[in-house]
Scaffold this motif. Structure first.
Motif, PDB file in Angstrom:
ATOM      1  N   SER A  19      28.269  40.050  38.558  1.00 19.79           N
ATOM      2  CA  SER A  19      29.492  40.183  37.763  1.00 19.79           C
ATOM      3  C   SER A  19      29.848  41.647  37.510  1.00 19.79           C
ATOM      4  CB  SER A  19      29.361  39.424  36.441  1.00 19.79           C
ATOM      5  OG  SER A  19      28.221  39.856  35.727  1.00 19.79           O
ATOM      6  N   ILE A  20      28.854  42.527  37.463  1.00 13.86           N
ATOM      7  CA  ILE A  20      29.129  43.956  37.301  1.00 13.86           C
ATOM      8  C   ILE A  20      29.888  44.480  38.521  1.00 13.86           C
ATOM      9  CG2 ILE A  20      28.077  46.258  37.137  1.00 13.86           C
ATOM     10  CD1 ILE A  20      28.046  44.682  34.517  1.00 13.86           C
ATOM     11  N   SER A  21      29.597  43.953  39.697  1.00  9.48           N
ATOM     12  CA  SER A  21      30.336  44.344  40.902  1.00  9.48           C
ATOM     13  C   SER A  21      31.811  43.994  40.764  1.00  9.48           C
ATOM     14  CB  SER A  21      29.765  43.648  42.140  1.00  9.48           C
ATOM     15  OG  SER A  21      28.459  44.067  42.395  1.00  9.48           O
ATOM     16  N   LEU A  22      32.091  42.815  40.222  1.00  2.85           N
ATOM     17  CA  LEU A  22      33.486  42.426  39.979  1.00  2.85           C
ATOM     18  C   LEU A  22      34.138  43.377  38.984  1.00  2.85           C
ATOM     19  CD1 LEU A  22      36.040  40.686  39.897  1.00  2.85           C
ATOM     20  CD2 LEU A  22      34.841  39.180  38.286  1.00  2.85           C
ATOM     21  N   ALA A  23      33.464  43.640  37.880  1.00  2.00           N
ATOM     22  CA  ALA A  23      34.029  44.531  36.859  1.00  2.00           C
ATOM     23  C   ALA A  23      34.313  45.907  37.439  1.00  2.00           C
ATOM     24  CB  ALA A  23      33.077  44.633  35.667  1.00  2.00           C
ATOM     25  N   MET A  24      33.383  46.459  38.196  1.00  2.00           N
ATOM     26  CA  MET A  24      33.571  47.787  38.760  1.00  2.00           C
ATOM     27  C   MET A  24      34.654  47.788  39.832  1.00  2.00           C
ATOM     28  SD  MET A  24      31.813  49.480  36.776  1.00  2.00           S
ATOM     29  CE  MET A  24      32.216  51.039  37.502  1.00  2.00           C
ATOM     30  N   ASN A  25      34.799  46.684  40.549  1.00  4.31           N
ATOM     31  CA  ASN A  25      35.872  46.583  41.527  1.00  4.31           C
ATOM     32  C   ASN A  25      37.234  46.619  40.827  1.00  4.31           C
ATOM     33  OD1 ASN A  25      36.891  46.079  44.275  1.00  4.31           O
ATOM     34  ND2 ASN A  25      37.518  44.122  43.421  1.00  4.31           N
ATOM     35  N   LEU A  26      37.322  45.973  39.680  1.00  2.00           N
ATOM     36  CA  LEU A  26      38.590  45.901  38.953  1.00  2.00           C
ATOM     37  C   LEU A  26      38.923  47.187  38.212  1.00  2.00           C
ATOM     38  CD1 LEU A  26      38.365  42.290  37.492  1.00  2.00           C
ATOM     39  CD2 LEU A  26      39.738  43.068  39.422  1.00  2.00           C
ATOM     40  N   ILE A  27      37.937  47.840  37.610  1.00  2.00           N
ATOM     41  CA  ILE A  27      38.241  49.008  36.774  1.00  2.00           C
ATOM     42  C   ILE A  27      37.519  50.277  37.198  1.00  2.00           C
ATOM     43  CG2 ILE A  27      38.762  47.575  34.774  1.00  2.00           C
ATOM     44  CD1 ILE A  27      36.058  48.570  33.593  1.00  2.00           C
ATOM     45  N   GLY A  28      36.738  50.189  38.262  1.00  2.00           N
ATOM     46  CA  GLY A  28      35.961  51.341  38.696  1.00  2.00           C
ATOM     47  C   GLY A  28      36.798  52.397  39.389  1.00  2.00           C
ATOM     48  N   GLY A  29      36.164  53.466  39.719  1.00  4.49           N
ATOM     49  CA  GLY A  29      36.845  54.590  40.350  1.00  4.49           C
ATOM     50  C   GLY A  29      37.249  55.616  39.314  1.00  4.49           C
ATOM     51  N   LYS A  66      49.489  49.530  41.543  1.00  6.85           N
ATOM     52  CA  LYS A  66      49.657  48.335  42.378  1.00  6.85           C
ATOM     53  C   LYS A  66      48.390  47.488  42.376  1.00  6.85           C
ATOM     54  CE  LYS A  66      53.168  50.280  45.378  1.00  6.85           C
ATOM     55  NZ  LYS A  66      53.463  50.938  46.640  1.00  6.85           N
ATOM     56  N   GLN A  67      47.243  48.149  42.479  1.00  6.15           N
ATOM     57  CA  GLN A  67      45.972  47.414  42.480  1.00  6.15           C
ATOM     58  C   GLN A  67      45.721  46.745  41.135  1.00  6.15           C
ATOM     59  OE1 GLN A  67      42.993  50.224  43.764  1.00  6.15           O
ATOM     60  NE2 GLN A  67      43.681  50.176  45.888  1.00  6.15           N
ATOM     61  N   LEU A  68      45.995  47.458  40.038  1.00  6.31           N
ATOM     62  CA  LEU A  68      45.793  46.887  38.708  1.00  6.31           C
ATOM     63  C   LEU A  68      46.739  45.716  38.467  1.00  6.31           C
ATOM     64  CD1 LEU A  68      45.327  50.216  36.738  1.00  6.31           C
ATOM     65  CD2 LEU A  68      43.585  48.427  37.026  1.00  6.31           C
ATOM     66  N   GLU A  69      47.950  45.809  38.991  1.00 14.03           N
ATOM     67  CA  GLU A  69      48.893  44.697  38.869  1.00 14.03           C
ATOM     68  C   GLU A  69      48.433  43.515  39.710  1.00 14.03           C
ATOM     69  OE1 GLU A  69      53.655  43.705  39.315  1.00 14.03           O
ATOM     70  OE2 GLU A  69      52.854  45.486  40.327  1.00 14.03           O
ATOM     71  N   ARG A  70      48.017  43.771  40.940  1.00  9.55           N
ATOM     72  CA  ARG A  70      47.517  42.720  41.829  1.00  9.55           C
ATOM     73  C   ARG A  70      46.338  41.969  41.201  1.00  9.55           C
ATOM     74  NH1 ARG A  70      44.278  45.268  46.174  1.00  9.55           N
ATOM     75  NH2 ARG A  70      42.781  45.161  44.479  1.00  9.55           N
ATOM     76  N   ASP A  71      45.489  42.714  40.502  1.00  9.30           N
ATOM     77  CA  ASP A  71      44.300  42.119  39.896  1.00  9.30           C
ATOM     78  C   ASP A  71      44.573  41.496  38.531  1.00  9.30           C
ATOM     79  OD1 ASP A  71      42.769  42.780  42.118  1.00  9.30           O
ATOM     80  OD2 ASP A  71      42.166  44.709  41.284  1.00  9.30           O
ATOM     81  N   ALA A  90      52.516  47.689  31.472  1.00 10.86           N
ATOM     82  CA  ALA A  90      51.847  47.275  30.236  1.00 10.86           C
ATOM     83  C   ALA A  90      50.608  46.463  30.585  1.00 10.86           C
ATOM     84  CB  ALA A  90      52.795  46.440  29.378  1.00 10.86           C
ATOM     85  N   LEU A  91      49.687  46.434  29.657  1.00  8.27           N
ATOM     86  CA  LEU A  91      48.496  45.615  29.847  1.00  8.27           C
ATOM     87  C   LEU A  91      48.848  44.142  29.697  1.00  8.27           C
ATOM     88  CD1 LEU A  91      45.778  47.540  27.801  1.00  8.27           C
ATOM     89  CD2 LEU A  91      46.186  47.628  30.252  1.00  8.27           C
ATOM     90  N   THR A  92      48.263  43.321  30.536  1.00 11.21           N
ATOM     91  CA  THR A  92      48.342  41.875  30.370  1.00 11.21           C
ATOM     92  C   THR A  92      47.284  41.484  29.329  1.00 11.21           C
ATOM     93  OG1 THR A  92      46.693  41.523  32.094  1.00 11.21           O
ATOM     94  CG2 THR A  92      49.025  41.545  32.789  1.00 11.21           C
ATOM     95  N   ASP A  93      47.217  40.214  28.995  1.00  9.57           N
ATOM     96  CA  ASP A  93      46.170  39.761  28.079  1.00  9.57           C
ATOM     97  C   ASP A  93      44.783  40.076  28.644  1.00  9.57           C
ATOM     98  OD1 ASP A  93      48.014  38.835  26.253  1.00  9.57           O
ATOM     99  OD2 ASP A  93      47.887  36.747  26.906  1.00  9.57           O
ATOM    100  N   LYS A  94      44.636  39.908  29.938  1.00  7.27           N
ATOM    101  CA  LYS A  94      43.356  40.235  30.581  1.00  7.27           C
ATOM    102  C   LYS A  94      43.059  41.730  30.451  1.00  7.27           C
ATOM    103  CE  LYS A  94      42.795  37.939  34.321  1.00  7.27           C
ATOM    104  NZ  LYS A  94      42.887  37.490  35.732  1.00  7.27           N
ATOM    105  N   GLY A  95      44.073  42.551  30.642  1.00  9.23           N
ATOM    106  CA  GLY A  95      43.911  43.995  30.496  1.00  9.23           C
ATOM    107  C   GLY A  95      43.631  44.387  29.058  1.00  9.23           C
ATOM    108  N   LEU A  96      44.330  43.742  28.119  1.00  5.76           N
ATOM    109  CA  LEU A  96      44.095  44.019  26.696  1.00  5.76           C
ATOM    110  C   LEU A  96      42.663  43.701  26.289  1.00  5.76           C
ATOM    111  CD1 LEU A  96      47.372  42.749  24.999  1.00  5.76           C
ATOM    112  CD2 LEU A  96      46.429  45.065  24.871  1.00  5.76           C
ATOM    113  N   SER A  97      42.072  42.706  26.927  1.00  6.48           N
ATOM    114  CA  SER A  97      40.691  42.345  26.580  1.00  6.48           C
ATOM    115  C   SER A  97      39.708  43.459  26.926  1.00  6.48           C
ATOM    116  CB  SER A  97      40.286  41.031  27.258  1.00  6.48           C
ATOM    117  OG  SER A  97      40.157  41.202  28.661  1.00  6.48           O
ATOM    118  N   LEU A  98      40.141  44.418  27.747  1.00  4.40           N
ATOM    119  CA  LEU A  98      39.295  45.567  28.094  1.00  4.40           C
ATOM    120  C   LEU A  98      39.332  46.674  27.043  1.00  4.40           C
ATOM    121  CD1 LEU A  98      40.161  45.908  31.859  1.00  4.40           C
ATOM    122  CD2 LEU A  98      37.871  45.556  30.927  1.00  4.40           C
ATOM    123  N   SER A  99      40.297  46.648  26.133  1.00  2.53           N
ATOM    124  CA  SER A  99      40.463  47.735  25.159  1.00  2.53           C
ATOM    125  C   SER A  99      39.187  48.079  24.402  1.00  2.53           C
ATOM    126  CB  SER A  99      41.598  47.414  24.187  1.00  2.53           C
ATOM    127  OG  SER A  99      42.827  47.489  24.862  1.00  2.53           O
TER     128      SER A  99
END
Length: 116
Positions: A19-29, A66-71, A90-99
């Motif tokens: 699951s850390i691989s997924l998290a880093m794929n989404l917000i890493g870099g 574009k990548q953040l929107e796609r995800d 803007a952040l989606t609900d999923k994005g807001l959960s990262l705050s």
């Protein structure tokens, strides 16, 4: 997914060993976390994000958005049908959960900086 690996996860049709691989794929870099951090309080236009993150190139910002929107972490809203159009991110609900995570990472970075 492999039932032996309790960390394995699948997201948007892609399998991740952990699951850390997924998290880093989404917000890493270098930039995704920074972009999400600046969007945590309010939506912003491309130019506002560019001013807040002066080291990022326009091409890189565009690609990362574009990548953040796609995800599913941010949304893109276009206002107006005549030039100049206004595009807000803007952040989606999923994005807001990262705050809370982003704020915790920010505090952690500040703490290790003062520890030296």
């Amino acid at each position: 997914m492999n039932s032996i690996n309790s960390c394995a996860i699948s997201y948007l049709g892609k399998n991740y060993h952990c699951s850390i691989s997924l998290a880093m794929n989404l917000i890493g870099g270098k930039w995704k976390g920074v972009i999400l951090y600046y969007l945590r309080d309010k939506s912003q236009r491309f130019g506002e994000l560019r001013k807040n993150i002066p080291d990022i190139t326009e091409m890189t910002l565009s690609l990362q958005l574009k990548q953040l929107e796609r995800d599913g972490l941010i949304s893109r809203t276009v206002k107006g049908d005549k030039l100049p159009i206004q595009v807000n991110y803007a952040l989606t609900d999923k994005g807001l959960s990262l705050s809370p995570i982003l704020l915790a990472l920010s505090e952690w970075a500040k703490a290790i900086n003062h520890a030296d």
